[in-house]
Design a protein around this motif. Structure first.
Motif, PDB file in Angstrom:
ATOM      1  N   GLY A  49       0.828  -1.191   0.000  1.00  0.00           N
ATOM      2  CA  GLY A  49       0.000   0.000   0.000  1.00  0.00           C
ATOM      3  C   GLY A  49       0.862   1.239   0.000  1.00  0.00           C
ATOM      4  O   GLY A  49       2.093   1.170  -0.153  1.00  0.00           O
ATOM      5  N   THR A  50       0.221   2.372   0.173  1.00  0.00           N
ATOM      6  CA  THR A  50       0.957   3.647   0.277  1.00  0.00           C
ATOM      7  C   THR A  50       0.407   4.438   1.448  1.00  0.00           C
ATOM      8  O   THR A  50      -0.731   4.242   1.893  1.00  0.00           O
ATOM      9  N   GLN A  51       1.241   5.331   1.924  1.00  0.00           N
ATOM     10  CA  GLN A  51       0.861   6.210   3.038  1.00  0.00           C
ATOM     11  C   GLN A  51       1.175   7.650   2.660  1.00  0.00           C
ATOM     12  O   GLN A  51       2.331   7.983   2.374  1.00  0.00           O
ATOM     13  N   SER A  52       0.160   8.510   2.605  1.00  0.00           N
ATOM     14  CA  SER A  52       0.367   9.918   2.225  1.00  0.00           C
ATOM     15  C   SER A  52       1.133  10.649   3.312  1.00  0.00           C
ATOM     16  O   SER A  52       0.888  10.443   4.513  1.00  0.00           O
ATOM     17  N   VAL A  53       2.062  11.506   2.869  1.00  0.00           N
ATOM     18  CA  VAL A  53       2.840  12.288   3.842  1.00  0.00           C
ATOM     19  C   VAL A  53       2.596  13.794   3.653  1.00  0.00           C
ATOM     20  O   VAL A  53       2.228  14.492   4.594  1.00  0.00           O
ATOM     21  N   SER A  54       2.780  14.344   2.421  1.00  0.00           N
ATOM     22  CA  SER A  54       2.530  15.781   2.193  1.00  0.00           C
ATOM     23  C   SER A  54       2.515  16.080   0.694  1.00  0.00           C
ATOM     24  O   SER A  54       3.294  15.493  -0.069  1.00  0.00           O
ATOM     25  N   ARG A  55       1.625  16.980   0.256  1.00  0.00           N
ATOM     26  CA  ARG A  55       1.591  17.503  -1.117  1.00  0.00           C
ATOM     27  C   ARG A  55       1.694  16.404  -2.172  1.00  0.00           C
ATOM     28  O   ARG A  55       2.491  16.475  -3.101  1.00  0.00           O
ATOM     29  N   GLY A  56       0.923  15.354  -1.995  1.00  0.00           N
ATOM     30  CA  GLY A  56       0.906  14.282  -2.986  1.00  0.00           C
ATOM     31  C   GLY A  56       2.009  13.272  -2.855  1.00  0.00           C
ATOM     32  O   GLY A  56       2.059  12.300  -3.621  1.00  0.00           O
ATOM     33  N   SER A  57       2.922  13.509  -1.935  1.00  0.00           N
ATOM     34  CA  SER A  57       4.012  12.557  -1.743  1.00  0.00           C
ATOM     35  C   SER A  57       3.527  11.380  -0.894  1.00  0.00           C
ATOM     36  O   SER A  57       2.763  11.541   0.063  1.00  0.00           O
ATOM     37  N   LYS A  58       4.024  10.194  -1.237  1.00  0.00           N
ATOM     38  CA  LYS A  58       3.606   8.986  -0.518  1.00  0.00           C
ATOM     39  C   LYS A  58       4.789   8.090  -0.201  1.00  0.00           C
ATOM     40  O   LYS A  58       5.774   8.047  -0.939  1.00  0.00           O
ATOM     41  N   LEU A  59       4.656   7.373   0.910  1.00  0.00           N
ATOM     42  CA  LEU A  59       5.609   6.323   1.274  1.00  0.00           C
ATOM     43  C   LEU A  59       5.026   4.969   0.866  1.00  0.00           C
ATOM     44  O   LEU A  59       3.805   4.773   0.862  1.00  0.00           O
ATOM     45  N   GLY A  60       5.895   4.056   0.534  1.00  0.00           N
ATOM     46  CA  GLY A  60       5.444   2.697   0.261  1.00  0.00           C
ATOM     47  C   GLY A  60       5.297   1.914   1.571  1.00  0.00           C
ATOM     48  O   GLY A  60       6.081   2.074   2.516  1.00  0.00           O
ATOM     49  N   THR A  61       4.293   1.061   1.667  1.00  0.00           N
ATOM     50  CA  THR A  61       4.082   0.233   2.859  1.00  0.00           C
ATOM     51  C   THR A  61       3.991  -1.239   2.451  1.00  0.00           C
ATOM     52  O   THR A  61       3.553  -1.572   1.340  1.00  0.00           O
ATOM     53  N   ALA A  62       4.409  -2.090   3.352  1.00  0.00           N
ATOM     54  CA  ALA A  62       4.287  -3.539   3.151  1.00  0.00           C
ATOM     55  C   ALA A  62       3.957  -4.181   4.489  1.00  0.00           C
ATOM     56  O   ALA A  62       4.594  -3.878   5.506  1.00  0.00           O
ATOM     57  N   MET A  63       2.962  -5.057   4.483  1.00  0.00           N
ATOM     58  CA  MET A  63       2.570  -5.805   5.684  1.00  0.00           C
ATOM     59  C   MET A  63       2.818  -7.286   5.398  1.00  0.00           C
ATOM     60  O   MET A  63       2.192  -7.876   4.510  1.00  0.00           O
ATOM     61  N   VAL A  64       3.773  -7.861   6.136  1.00  0.00           N
ATOM     62  CA  VAL A  64       4.166  -9.257   5.926  1.00  0.00           C
ATOM     63  C   VAL A  64       3.609 -10.101   7.070  1.00  0.00           C
ATOM     64  O   VAL A  64       3.857  -9.806   8.245  1.00  0.00           O
ATOM     65  N   THR A  65       2.864 -11.145   6.733  1.00  0.00           N
ATOM     66  CA  THR A  65       2.289 -12.050   7.740  1.00  0.00           C
ATOM     67  C   THR A  65       3.008 -13.384   7.705  1.00  0.00           C
ATOM     68  O   THR A  65       3.199 -13.976   6.631  1.00  0.00           O
ATOM     69  N   LEU A  66       3.405 -13.860   8.901  1.00  0.00           N
ATOM     70  CA  LEU A  66       4.042 -15.172   9.026  1.00  0.00           C
ATOM     71  C   LEU A  66       3.037 -16.189   9.571  1.00  0.00           C
ATOM     72  O   LEU A  66       2.034 -15.839  10.191  1.00  0.00           O
ATOM     73  N   ALA A  67       3.332 -17.454   9.346  1.00  0.00           N
ATOM     74  CA  ALA A  67       2.529 -18.541   9.892  1.00  0.00           C
ATOM     75  C   ALA A  67       3.451 -19.727  10.163  1.00  0.00           C
ATOM     76  O   ALA A  67       4.588 -19.763   9.681  1.00  0.00           O
ATOM     77  N   ASP A  68       2.955 -20.684  10.961  1.00  0.00           N
ATOM     78  CA  ASP A  68       3.710 -21.921  11.150  1.00  0.00           C
ATOM     79  C   ASP A  68       2.794 -23.114  10.892  1.00  0.00           C
ATOM     80  O   ASP A  68       1.573 -22.967  10.741  1.00  0.00           O
ATOM     81  N   ASP A  69       3.376 -24.307  10.840  1.00  0.00           N
ATOM     82  CA  ASP A  69       2.595 -25.490  10.488  1.00  0.00           C
ATOM     83  C   ASP A  69       1.753 -26.019  11.638  1.00  0.00           C
ATOM     84  O   ASP A  69       1.054 -27.028  11.485  1.00  0.00           O
ATOM     85  N   CYS A  70       1.811 -25.341  12.809  1.00  0.00           N
ATOM     86  CA  CYS A  70       0.946 -25.717  13.922  1.00  0.00           C
ATOM     87  C   CYS A  70      -0.231 -24.754  14.079  1.00  0.00           C
ATOM     88  O   CYS A  70      -1.083 -24.944  14.947  1.00  0.00           O
TER      89      CYS A  70
END
Length: 244
Positions: free
Chosen positions: A154-175
């Motif tokens: 995704g992106t996150q707005s900061v100022s005057r049309g400028s944006k930061l990139g975002t990433a959400m990483v989810t982990l899991a295990d076999d249990c």
């Protein structure tokens, strides 16, 4: 279930009466310990013996069943229906104590010793009213694989049309458990850049922000470089990279 050899009175347990077995001795019609039966502190309970009525092998009855051939199967039979009434499972110590507690008191005229004669009705009623044993604990699952189960960009707005990139990483295990407090390293490419390491939270998610901002036509990707867990298996990842 066992009795001492030849039903003779003795002062020590018979070698067969060990482990989960119970010792039984005999009572007469007058409901006292018959003269030829054992009588000692190591014997647990008494059971019908002299001219006891029981079923025979021809679907009839035997009206004068006696001796240890009678008392032992009587006691064993009461133990079986008591265990069944308790739900099918009772430990030997618990079964012994219940039979003793629910038995009828009988006296040995040879020495005045009072002991319990098995009472099948009392034992079954008591077992039926007892609390069932707790269920066994679920088997412990040993984690053998930790993997990336998803990446959301995704992106996150900061100022005057400028944006930061975002990433959400989810982990899991076999249990199927939470994978929290694990360091994940990832890299932005394209409109955004930057490599950083973040720890997963209680929901097994690690959040990332790009080092730079971008505007208008934004196109970028994010890839997981490493997961700091001994069971991490990149080959099991549902996703290692994502792009938009």
């Amino acid at each position: 279930w066992c009795v001492s050899r030849n039903s003779c009175a003795s002062t020590s347990p018979h070698p067969a009466c060990t482990g989960g077995t119970r010792a039984a001795f005999e009572t007469a019609v007058a409901d006292n310990v018959i003269v030829y039966s054992n009588s000692a502190s190591f014997l647990d309970i008494t059971a019908p013996s002299t001219c006891a009525t029981t079923a025979d092998t021809q679907n009839g009855t035997t009206d004068c069943f006696g001796g240890t051939s009678s008392s032992t199967p009587f006691a064993a039979g009461v133990a079986a229906i008591t265990t069944q009434a308790a739900g099918g499972t009772m430990s030997p110590p618990a079964l012994r104590q219940l039979l003793v507690d629910t038995g009828d008191s009988v006296t040995d005229p040879k020495n005045g010793r009072v002991s319990a004669r098995v009472n099948g009705w009392n034992a079954v009623v008591a077992a039926s009213n007892s609390e069932p044993p707790p269920p066994p604990p679920p088997p412990q699952c040993e984690v053998t694989s930790v993997f990336v189960s998803g990446i959301v960009l995704g992106t996150q707005s900061v100022s005057r049309g400028s944006k930061l990139g975002t990433a959400m990483v989810t982990l899991a295990d076999d249990c199927g458990g939470a994978v929290s407090g694990v360091d994940v390293t990832g890299t932005f490419t394209g409109s955004f850049s930057g490599t950083s390491t973040e720890s997963t939270n209680g929901s097994s998610v690690a959040g990332f922000l790009s080092d730079n901002t971008a505007q208008k036509k934004i196109s970028f990707a994010f890839c997981v470089d490493d997961v700091a867990h001994a069971a991490y298996k990149a080959a099991s990842n549902v996703a290692t990279c994502a792009a938009q």
